[in-house]
Design a protein around this motif. Structure first.
Motif, PDB file in Angstrom:
ATOM      1  N   VAL A  90       0.838  -1.199   0.000  1.00 25.39           N
ATOM      2  CA  VAL A  90       0.000   0.000   0.000  1.00 25.39           C
ATOM      3  C   VAL A  90       0.874   1.251   0.000  1.00 25.39           C
ATOM      4  O   VAL A  90       0.742   2.114  -0.862  1.00 25.39           O
ATOM      5  CB  VAL A  90      -0.937   0.026   1.221  1.00 25.39           C
ATOM      6  CG1 VAL A  90      -1.734   1.321   1.265  1.00 25.39           C
ATOM      7  CG2 VAL A  90      -1.875  -1.182   1.195  1.00 25.39           C
ATOM      8  N   PHE A  98      -4.102   8.418   0.425  1.00 23.11           N
ATOM      9  CA  PHE A  98      -3.391   7.930   1.602  1.00 23.11           C
ATOM     10  C   PHE A  98      -2.067   8.680   1.746  1.00 23.11           C
ATOM     11  O   PHE A  98      -1.412   8.991   0.740  1.00 23.11           O
ATOM     12  CB  PHE A  98      -3.085   6.441   1.476  1.00 23.11           C
ATOM     13  CG  PHE A  98      -4.282   5.534   1.553  1.00 23.11           C
ATOM     14  CD1 PHE A  98      -5.574   6.016   1.478  1.00 23.11           C
ATOM     15  CD2 PHE A  98      -4.096   4.165   1.674  1.00 23.11           C
ATOM     16  CE1 PHE A  98      -6.671   5.167   1.539  1.00 23.11           C
ATOM     17  CE2 PHE A  98      -5.170   3.301   1.745  1.00 23.11           C
ATOM     18  CZ  PHE A  98      -6.470   3.801   1.674  1.00 23.11           C
ATOM     19  N   ASP A 133     -11.197  -0.478  -0.478  1.00 21.83           N
ATOM     20  CA  ASP A 133     -10.088  -0.407   0.463  1.00 21.83           C
ATOM     21  C   ASP A 133     -10.270  -1.391   1.622  1.00 21.83           C
ATOM     22  O   ASP A 133      -9.356  -1.539   2.445  1.00 21.83           O
ATOM     23  CB  ASP A 133      -9.950   1.012   1.037  1.00 21.83           C
ATOM     24  CG  ASP A 133      -9.547   2.034  -0.011  1.00 21.83           C
ATOM     25  OD1 ASP A 133     -10.132   3.137  -0.012  1.00 21.83           O
ATOM     26  OD2 ASP A 133      -8.648   1.730  -0.828  1.00 21.83           O
ATOM     27  N   MET A 136      -5.553   7.627   5.968  1.00 18.94           N
ATOM     28  CA  MET A 136      -6.357   7.161   4.842  1.00 18.94           C
ATOM     29  C   MET A 136      -7.599   8.040   4.729  1.00 18.94           C
ATOM     30  O   MET A 136      -8.439   8.034   5.645  1.00 18.94           O
ATOM     31  CB  MET A 136      -6.752   5.696   5.043  1.00 18.94           C
ATOM     32  CG  MET A 136      -5.559   4.778   5.281  1.00 18.94           C
ATOM     33  SD  MET A 136      -5.996   3.032   5.348  1.00 18.94           S
ATOM     34  CE  MET A 136      -6.980   3.002   6.849  1.00 18.94           C
ATOM     35  N   VAL A 138      -4.070   4.128  -4.258  1.00 15.50           N
ATOM     36  CA  VAL A 138      -4.236   4.954  -3.055  1.00 15.50           C
ATOM     37  C   VAL A 138      -3.583   6.325  -3.181  1.00 15.50           C
ATOM     38  O   VAL A 138      -3.716   7.158  -2.278  1.00 15.50           O
ATOM     39  CB  VAL A 138      -3.706   4.239  -1.794  1.00 15.50           C
ATOM     40  CG1 VAL A 138      -4.322   2.856  -1.664  1.00 15.50           C
ATOM     41  CG2 VAL A 138      -2.189   4.164  -1.788  1.00 15.50           C
TER      42      VAL A 138
END
Length: 114
Positions: free
Chosen positions: A48, A67, A89, A82, A63
């Motif tokens: 991530v 994020f 997600d 986030m 992301v």
């Protein structure tokens, strides 16, 4: 040994925000990479966001812009902010640390409802 303690997961509505924290403790001699992976239902574990010792970060395309990964070197802790969360997600998020070897946290569930 190195222990990774995660916190901050939970249930949130789409569009909401969560912040994950991961604190590393134990015999930490160096941290090359620290960050977060996730495993979505029926999918393989994926990266991530990670931050290197240089301070450079890498984000998954899915992301980027939503994020933000940050770290507190004094506390050996990383934070994953986030925002604009989406149902896709939803996953178990795992803290990851690469030092002399690799370490994984136990995982924290993030569920985003539509």
């Amino acid at each position: 040994q190195v222990q990774l303690v995660e916190s901050g997961g939970g249930l949130v509505q789409a569009g909401g925000s969560l912040r994950l924290s991961c604190a590393a403790s134990g015999s930490i001699f160096r941290i090359n990479i620290m960050g977060w992976y996730r495993q979505r239902p029926g999918k393989q574990r994926e990266s991530v966001a990670v931050i290197r010792s240089s301070g450079s970060t890498n984000y998954a395309d899915s992301v980027k812009g939503r994020f933000t990964l940050s770290r507190d070197n004094a506390k050996n802790t990383v934070y994953l902010q986030m925002n604009s969360l989406k149902p896709e997600d939803t996953a178990v998020y795992y803290c990851y640390l690469q030092g002399a070897r690799e370490y994984w946290g136990q995982g924290t569930q993030v569920t985003v409802s539509s």
